[in-house]
Each structure stands twice: as C-alpha cells, then as structure tokens.
Design a protein around this motif. Structure first.
Motif, PDB file in Angstrom:
ATOM      1  N   SER A  46       0.888  -1.392  -0.100  1.00 16.94           N
ATOM      2  CA  SER A  46       0.032   0.242   0.345  1.00 16.94           C
ATOM      3  C   SER A  46       0.760   1.431   0.220  1.00 16.94           C
ATOM      4  O   SER A  46       0.829   2.769  -0.749  1.00 16.94           O
ATOM      5  N   LEU A  47       2.421   0.834   0.747  1.00 14.72           N
ATOM      6  CA  LEU A  47       3.056   2.575   0.464  1.00 14.72           C
ATOM      7  C   LEU A  47       3.317   2.467  -0.689  1.00 14.72           C
ATOM      8  O   LEU A  47       3.296   3.805  -1.629  1.00 14.72           O
ATOM      9  N   GLY A  48       3.243   1.816  -1.331  1.00 14.04           N
ATOM     10  CA  GLY A  48       3.994   2.470  -2.746  1.00 14.04           C
ATOM     11  C   GLY A  48       2.600   2.926  -3.915  1.00 14.04           C
ATOM     12  O   GLY A  48       2.724   3.228  -4.638  1.00 14.04           O
ATOM     13  N   LYS A  49       1.304   2.145  -3.632  1.00 13.49           N
ATOM     14  CA  LYS A  49       0.483   2.711  -4.368  1.00 13.49           C
ATOM     15  C   LYS A  49      -0.214   3.957  -4.114  1.00 13.49           C
ATOM     16  O   LYS A  49      -0.648   4.684  -4.341  1.00 13.49           O
ATOM     17  N   SER A  50      -0.063   4.171  -2.661  1.00 16.93           N
ATOM     18  CA  SER A  50       0.133   5.575  -1.831  1.00 16.93           C
ATOM     19  C   SER A  50       0.840   7.094  -2.737  1.00 16.93           C
ATOM     20  O   SER A  50       0.442   7.392  -2.423  1.00 16.93           O
ATOM     21  N   ASP A  51       2.152   6.532  -2.463  1.00 17.20           N
ATOM     22  CA  ASP A  51       2.372   7.336  -3.150  1.00 17.20           C
ATOM     23  C   ASP A  51       2.568   7.166  -4.821  1.00 17.20           C
ATOM     24  O   ASP A  51       2.878   8.467  -5.687  1.00 17.20           O
ATOM     25  N   ARG A  52       2.323   6.414  -5.970  1.00 17.23           N
ATOM     26  CA  ARG A  52       1.201   6.620  -6.715  1.00 17.23           C
ATOM     27  C   ARG A  52       0.493   7.021  -6.888  1.00 17.23           C
ATOM     28  O   ARG A  52      -0.231   7.679  -8.312  1.00 17.23           O
ATOM     29  N   ARG A  53       0.335   7.269  -5.834  1.00 18.12           N
ATOM     30  CA  ARG A  53      -1.763   8.410  -5.828  1.00 18.12           C
ATOM     31  C   ARG A  53      -1.147   9.137  -5.879  1.00 18.12           C
ATOM     32  O   ARG A  53      -2.244  10.663  -6.047  1.00 18.12           O
ATOM     33  N   GLU A  54      -0.653   9.391  -4.648  1.00 20.71           N
ATOM     34  CA  GLU A  54      -0.098  11.144  -4.449  1.00 20.71           C
ATOM     35  C   GLU A  54       0.444  12.212  -5.523  1.00 20.71           C
ATOM     36  O   GLU A  54       0.252  12.866  -5.809  1.00 20.71           O
ATOM     37  N   LEU A  55       1.490  11.142  -6.210  1.00 16.51           N
ATOM     38  CA  LEU A  55       2.177  11.773  -7.979  1.00 16.51           C
ATOM     39  C   LEU A  55       0.938  12.213  -8.727  1.00 16.51           C
ATOM     40  O   LEU A  55       0.829  13.290  -9.374  1.00 16.51           O
ATOM     41  N   LYS A  56       0.463  10.991  -8.691  1.00 15.06           N
ATOM     42  CA  LYS A  56      -0.938  11.392  -9.233  1.00 15.06           C
ATOM     43  C   LYS A  56      -1.931  12.732  -9.391  1.00 15.06           C
ATOM     44  O   LYS A  56      -2.400  13.356 -10.159  1.00 15.06           O
ATOM     45  N   SER A  57      -2.060  12.978  -8.087  1.00 13.41           N
ATOM     46  CA  SER A  57      -2.828  14.165  -7.180  1.00 13.41           C
ATOM     47  C   SER A  57      -2.455  15.242  -7.544  1.00 13.41           C
ATOM     48  O   SER A  57      -2.705  15.316  -8.286  1.00 13.41           O
ATOM     49  N   ARG A  58      -1.848  15.060  -7.082  1.00 12.04           N
ATOM     50  CA  ARG A  58      -0.207  16.547  -7.356  1.00 12.04           C
ATOM     51  C   ARG A  58      -0.573  16.990  -8.619  1.00 12.04           C
ATOM     52  O   ARG A  58      -0.295  18.092  -8.615  1.00 12.04           O
ATOM     53  N   LEU A  59      -0.231  16.129  -9.439  1.00 11.01           N
ATOM     54  CA  LEU A  59       0.305  16.268 -11.252  1.00 11.01           C
ATOM     55  C   LEU A  59      -1.494  16.908 -11.380  1.00 11.01           C
ATOM     56  O   LEU A  59      -1.278  17.876 -11.712  1.00 11.01           O
ATOM     57  N   GLU A  60      -2.753  16.082 -11.158  1.00 11.32           N
ATOM     58  CA  GLU A  60      -3.694  17.069 -11.188  1.00 11.32           C
ATOM     59  C   GLU A  60      -4.123  18.880 -10.816  1.00 11.32           C
ATOM     60  O   GLU A  60      -4.543  18.989 -11.545  1.00 11.32           O
ATOM     61  N   VAL A  61      -3.810  19.108  -9.426  1.00 13.82           N
ATOM     62  CA  VAL A  61      -3.111  20.084  -8.573  1.00 13.82           C
ATOM     63  C   VAL A  61      -2.612  21.179  -9.991  1.00 13.82           C
ATOM     64  O   VAL A  61      -2.924  21.555  -9.914  1.00 13.82           O
ATOM     65  N   LEU A  62      -1.662  20.420 -10.044  1.00 13.96           N
ATOM     66  CA  LEU A  62      -0.621  21.144 -11.068  1.00 13.96           C
ATOM     67  C   LEU A  62      -1.483  21.809 -12.370  1.00 13.96           C
ATOM     68  O   LEU A  62      -0.635  23.159 -12.900  1.00 13.96           O
ATOM     69  N   LEU A  63      -1.217  20.662 -13.154  1.00  9.72           N
ATOM     70  CA  LEU A  63      -2.369  20.723 -14.421  1.00  9.72           C
ATOM     71  C   LEU A  63      -3.076  22.057 -14.210  1.00  9.72           C
ATOM     72  O   LEU A  63      -3.092  22.660 -15.080  1.00  9.72           O
ATOM     73  N   GLN A  64      -4.048  21.738 -13.350  1.00  8.75           N
ATOM     74  CA  GLN A  64      -5.210  22.632 -13.131  1.00  8.75           C
ATOM     75  C   GLN A  64      -4.497  24.044 -12.935  1.00  8.75           C
ATOM     76  O   GLN A  64      -5.248  25.246 -13.935  1.00  8.75           O
ATOM     77  N   HIS A  65      -3.731  24.726 -12.028  1.00  8.76           N
ATOM     78  CA  HIS A  65      -3.464  25.530 -12.185  1.00  8.76           C
ATOM     79  C   HIS A  65      -2.644  26.357 -13.245  1.00  8.76           C
ATOM     80  O   HIS A  65      -2.155  27.679 -13.492  1.00  8.76           O
ATOM     81  N   LEU A  66      -1.753  25.211 -13.757  1.00  9.75           N
ATOM     82  CA  LEU A  66      -1.086  26.021 -15.204  1.00  9.75           C
ATOM     83  C   LEU A  66      -2.007  26.048 -15.827  1.00  9.75           C
ATOM     84  O   LEU A  66      -1.852  26.937 -17.138  1.00  9.75           O
ATOM     85  N   LEU A  67      -3.164  25.619 -16.543  1.00 11.20           N
ATOM     86  CA  LEU A  67      -4.517  25.875 -17.057  1.00 11.20           C
ATOM     87  C   LEU A  67      -4.743  27.136 -16.760  1.00 11.20           C
ATOM     88  O   LEU A  67      -5.023  27.789 -17.759  1.00 11.20           O
ATOM     89  N   LYS A  68      -4.811  27.337 -15.437  1.00  8.93           N
ATOM     90  CA  LYS A  68      -5.532  28.468 -15.312  1.00  8.93           C
ATOM     91  C   LYS A  68      -5.047  30.082 -15.823  1.00  8.93           C
ATOM     92  O   LYS A  68      -4.797  30.625 -15.938  1.00  8.93           O
ATOM     93  N   TRP A  69      -3.970  29.581 -15.077  1.00  6.58           N
ATOM     94  CA  TRP A  69      -2.181  30.438 -15.269  1.00  6.58           C
ATOM     95  C   TRP A  69      -2.203  30.892 -16.850  1.00  6.58           C
ATOM     96  O   TRP A  69      -2.505  32.618 -16.937  1.00  6.58           O
ATOM     97  N   GLN A  70      -2.605  29.812 -18.009  1.00  3.61           N
ATOM     98  CA  GLN A  70      -2.401  30.307 -18.792  1.00  3.61           C
ATOM     99  C   GLN A  70      -3.970  31.260 -19.688  1.00  3.61           C
ATOM    100  O   GLN A  70      -4.039  31.869 -20.169  1.00  3.61           O
ATOM    101  N   TYR A  71      -4.929  30.746 -19.133  1.00  2.00           N
ATOM    102  CA  TYR A  71      -6.079  30.785 -20.049  1.00  2.00           C
ATOM    103  C   TYR A  71      -6.851  31.566 -19.078  1.00  2.00           C
ATOM    104  O   TYR A  71      -8.152  33.061 -19.522  1.00  2.00           O
ATOM    105  N   GLN A  72      -6.195  32.259 -17.819  1.00  2.60           N
ATOM    106  CA  GLN A  72      -7.049  33.103 -17.100  1.00  2.60           C
ATOM    107  C   GLN A  72      -6.470  34.178 -16.120  1.00  2.60           C
ATOM    108  O   GLN A  72      -5.617  34.382 -15.123  1.00  2.60           O
TER     109      GLN A  72
END
Length: 152
Positions: A46-72
């Motif tokens: 579960s530790l390995g799965k947790s790190d993968r989930r965290e990476l994915k979640s942080r990427l989602e937030v980062l990409l969301q904010h990069l898009l907001k930065w670019q489009y607004q």
C-alpha cells in the motif's frame, strides 16, 4: 501463523498505530514468528500505491493551475503561483525519494491532465473544450520550476 498472538492479529484491524508499534518491537526483538507478515506485506504494497496516488493527485492540481494561469491571465495571483510551486516541490520530493516513479509520470500525465482540465473548467467557468484535448505541456515543462505558460 498460529504462533501469532490474537492481540497482534486484532490490533491490525482495531488500532493501526498500536499494531505498527507492536510490529516494530517484535521485529527489533527478532521475534519474527510473532509478526503478522501478511499484514506487513499488505502495508508495504500500500505504501507504493500511496506514492503513486499522491503523484497523480499532485499532477492534477499542478496541471489545473497551469491551465488557469494560461487561460485566465487577468486573474493570476500569488496564491496560484504558490500552488504551482508547492505541487512541483512535492512532486520532486516524491521523485527524489522514489526515483522509480519517474517512468510513471508519462503514464499518468494524460489522466491527470484530463482531471486537471475538468477542475480548471469548473473553477474558471470556461467550457472544457476551451482547453487542448491533450496535455500541452511536456513533462520537463510541468516539472520546471521556472516554467509558466504564456497567456492565451
């Protein structure tokens, strides 16, 4: 397995922190026959799965904010900049602690972008088709502490 005490077995289900402390004591005391190895294996997986989930979640937030930065660009704020920096820092921390996650980035960017794009659409009230179908940023750009996309 039958030599493991019922207390150790029940702790795993009833008090996880107490179970971890007990398991550490047993391993340090080299009382291996008392360790609930099935539970230990489950937790390590579960530790390995947790790190993968965290990476994915942080990427989602980062990409969301990069898009907001670019489009607004007219609504850019230090808060958005801080979120971008924070997500990049935490992603780099994950990759430093677990370099084997590096190849996983290319695997999860498409799904993370899709989710980040949906969140950006929700927050900006821009139609989702305003944003590119596929992620417009390379992995190098996504992780580059100096990269911020140009305004659209």
């Amino acid at each position: 397995m039958n030599s493991i005490s019922k207390t150790t077995l029940s702790l795993y289900k009833t008090d996880f922190v107490a179970w971890t402390e007990q398991t550490v004591k047993l391993i340090n005391a080299r009382e291996f026959s008392q360790v609930d190895w099935e539970a230990v294996v489950e937790e390590i997986e579960s530790l390995g799965k947790s790190d993968r989930r965290e990476l994915k979640s942080r990427l989602e937030v980062l990409l969301q904010h990069l898009l907001k930065w670019q489009y607004q660009s007219n609504l850019r704020s230090s808060s958005w900049q801080n979120t971008i920096d924070e997500q990049r820092n935490r992603i780099l921390d994950l990759l430093t602690d677990s370099p084997s996650l590096q190849p996983y980035l290319s695997e999860v960017v498409p799904e993370s972008y899709h989710r980040g794009k949906k969140a950006a659409s929700n927050e900006t009230k821009l139609p989702i088709n305003t944003f590119p179908v596929d992620c417009p940023y390379s992995i190098d750009e996504i992780l580059d502490s100096e990269f911020l996309p140009e305004a659209i």
